[in-house]
Design a protein around this motif. Structure first.
Motif, PDB file in Angstrom:
ATOM      1  N   GLU A 162      -4.565  28.807 -12.068  1.00 56.75           N
ATOM      2  CA  GLU A 162      -5.317  28.670 -13.279  1.00 56.75           C
ATOM      3  C   GLU A 162      -5.295  27.209 -13.815  1.00 56.75           C
ATOM      4  O   GLU A 162      -6.264  27.161 -14.757  1.00 56.75           O
ATOM      5  CB  GLU A 162      -4.901  29.711 -14.399  1.00 56.75           C
ATOM      6  N   THR A 163      -4.411  26.414 -13.443  1.00 53.63           N
ATOM      7  CA  THR A 163      -4.374  24.997 -14.187  1.00 53.63           C
ATOM      8  C   THR A 163      -4.357  23.900 -12.928  1.00 53.63           C
ATOM      9  O   THR A 163      -3.674  24.053 -12.222  1.00 53.63           O
ATOM     10  CB  THR A 163      -3.305  24.893 -14.865  1.00 53.63           C
ATOM     11  N   LEU A 164      -5.175  22.813 -13.023  1.00 49.49           N
ATOM     12  CA  LEU A 164      -5.154  21.853 -12.143  1.00 49.49           C
ATOM     13  C   LEU A 164      -4.994  20.542 -12.990  1.00 49.49           C
ATOM     14  O   LEU A 164      -5.615  20.133 -13.729  1.00 49.49           O
ATOM     15  CB  LEU A 164      -6.362  21.782 -11.443  1.00 49.49           C
ATOM     16  N   LEU A 165      -3.471  19.890 -12.863  1.00 51.07           N
ATOM     17  CA  LEU A 165      -3.333  18.908 -13.615  1.00 51.07           C
ATOM     18  C   LEU A 165      -3.126  17.696 -12.567  1.00 51.07           C
ATOM     19  O   LEU A 165      -2.812  17.778 -11.391  1.00 51.07           O
ATOM     20  CB  LEU A 165      -1.700  19.039 -14.083  1.00 51.07           C
ATOM     21  N   THR A 166      -3.419  16.451 -13.274  1.00 54.44           N
ATOM     22  CA  THR A 166      -3.401  15.247 -12.353  1.00 54.44           C
ATOM     23  C   THR A 166      -2.360  14.422 -13.262  1.00 54.44           C
ATOM     24  O   THR A 166      -2.615  13.903 -14.226  1.00 54.44           O
ATOM     25  CB  THR A 166      -4.680  14.546 -12.306  1.00 54.44           C
ATOM     26  N   ILE A 167      -1.172  13.895 -12.448  1.00 53.25           N
ATOM     27  CA  ILE A 167      -0.485  12.914 -12.802  1.00 53.25           C
ATOM     28  C   ILE A 167      -0.263  11.730 -11.872  1.00 53.25           C
ATOM     29  O   ILE A 167      -0.668  11.882 -10.713  1.00 53.25           O
ATOM     30  CB  ILE A 167       1.004  13.276 -13.202  1.00 53.25           C
ATOM     31  N   GLY A 168       0.200  10.524 -12.535  1.00 51.00           N
ATOM     32  CA  GLY A 168       0.205   9.345 -11.572  1.00 51.00           C
ATOM     33  C   GLY A 168       0.845   8.201 -12.241  1.00 51.00           C
ATOM     34  O   GLY A 168       0.776   7.998 -13.324  1.00 51.00           O
TER      35      GLY A 168
END
Length: 433
Positions: free
Chosen positions: A41-47
């Motif tokens: 349900e959720t698409l997160l981007t971290i970097g």
């Protein structure tokens, strides 16, 4: 023939092949396919890392409004503005307050959103160890900075440096993956370490760690740092060795069943592109190694001896000798420089007066140590030119002042931030004398 412009063109051809934006786009289909399974349900981007902005730009262009939220941390001057992913800038190679605050915000983001129905896309590149900073409980940011400075000045290689950093951190050595759990993680990684060792790149935040507190203590002992590091750091490592506090995450940890790590670019790929371009231009070219390591000035001697021997024995001149890796510098003098300018200065001394040999040594990220240069270009006339200006090259090398040496003779190679980071590149052209 003056080969300086050709060397520069070849260097940039290498960088183009490891463009992080392209690298991410080549693999983004895997994330899209996974997300569209309906499990999430959720698409997160971290970097985090010097290439984080370019990687995040590719993600936003490809996934757009599918993104729920995002936060990446990059080095000052390496960022930009995106619509769905927040870009934070912080210090490298010594961490600062901005890095600490941004990392804490990342941890909070994960705490609020990471569930079994969350897919986390993690973008990792070189420089991530300094930019993703969350000291272990009981250690302050200043103490962590002190440790980093001591290790860098002592001449530790990247594996030794990161072995210590992992064990005084809440996010390295697989611990970021723990913060993400039970979410699914796909990490796109631009490698800046020899052998593409996942546990070493950015200190392995989403990879199992084979090192232990005991290994970290051995690094401090090797470089005689027991009496120099802050007492809190030594106390933490000793407690860890005794099992009083938990180890970094090992490969049998269930967290890693939900993690996929993908290398999207590395030094070897850049060297292959340089060779291809040299051959395309009609030259002979040979890759020596993508794993050069050790003291910069000692590597310089090896490369210089190889170039001189090649000049005497090879029937295929001009010949481009291509190499890469990451050397170290044991800082003993008060000067300014990085491993590439130090290597170039030492190389120049070895080939002084010799015609037909030119070297470019530069960091693929566009920065060499704490300077604004990527590296330097030298040939057999470099030392002679310096002495004509009243300069003593050996004294500059002794003082670890290679940057100021090349600044005075206008030999610096300045590119600005390149947006990528796959260690260092050396290109030598050997022609008849």
């Amino acid at each position: 023939m003056d080969y300086k412009h050709i060397l520069k063109d070849l260097f940039f051809a290498g960088l183009k092949s490891v463009d992080p934006h392209t690298g991410v786009k080549n693999y983004i289909g895997e994330v899209l396919s996974e997300y569209k399974t309906g499990k999430y349900e959720t698409l997160l981007t971290i970097g985090f890392g010097k290439a984080a902005y370019q990687m995040a730009l590719a993600v936003e262009e490809s996934l757009g409004d599918l993104l729920t939220n995002g936060l990446v941390i990059t080095k000052y001057g390496h960022g930009g503005t995106l619509k769905n992913i927040k870009i934070e800038e912080a210090a490298h190679p010594i961490p600062d307050e901005n890095g600490l605050k941004a990392t804490n915000r990342m941890i909070e983001l994960l705490k609020k959103n990471a569930t079994e129905k969350t897919l986390v896309l993690c973008l990792i590149s070189g420089g991530g160890s300094a930019l993703l900073v969350a000291p272990y409980k009981g250690i302050t940011l200043e103490e962590k900075k002190d440790v980093t400075k001591l290790l860098l000045k002592a001449g530790t290689d990247i594996e030794e440096l990161n072995t210590v950093r992992k064990h005084i951190s809440r996010v390295k050595g697989g611990r970021l993956a723990e913060h993400c759990y039970p979410a699914r993680i796909i990490s796109f990684i631009l490698s800046d370490v020899i052998g593409d060792r996942l546990e070493t790149i950015a200190s392995g935040p989403t990879a199992p760690d084979e090192t232990t507190y005991k290994h970290a203590l051995r690094v401090l002992k090797k470089f005689n740092l027991f009496k120099k590091v802050p007492p809190s750091v030594l106390d933490l490592l000793r407690k860890g060795e005794k099992g009083i506090i938990p180890e970094t995450l090992k490969k049998d940890n269930p967290v890693f069943k939900k993690v996929t790590n993908i290398i999207v670019g590395n030094n070897k790929k850049a060297l292959q592109a340089i060779k291809h371009q040299a051959v395309k231009l009609g030259f002979n070219a040979q890759i020596i190694s993508a794993e050069l390591s050790g003291e910069a000035r000692e590597v310089a001697k090896f490369l210089a001896n190889l170039a001189l021997k090649t000049q005497k024995t090879s029937p295929n001149l001009p010949l481009f000798l291509i190499s890469g890796g990451e050397t170290t510098v044991t800082v003993k003098g008060p000067g300014i420089g990085g491993r590439n300018t130090e290597l170039a200065l030492a190389f120049a001394l070895e080939i002084a007066g010799k015609k037909g040999i030119t070297l470019l040594s530069a960091g693929s990220d566009g920065t060499d140590g704490p300077t604004d240069a990527a590296g330097a270009i030298v040939n057999g006339d470099t030392v002679h030119k310096a002495k004509d200006l009243g300069l003593d090259p050996e004294r500059f090398l002794e003082n670890n002042d290679s940057y100021n040496f090349f600044k005075k003779i206008r030999g610096l190679f300045i590119t600005g931030p390149t947006g990528t980071n796959v260690m260092d590149i050396q290109i030598i052209v050997v022609d008849s004398p």
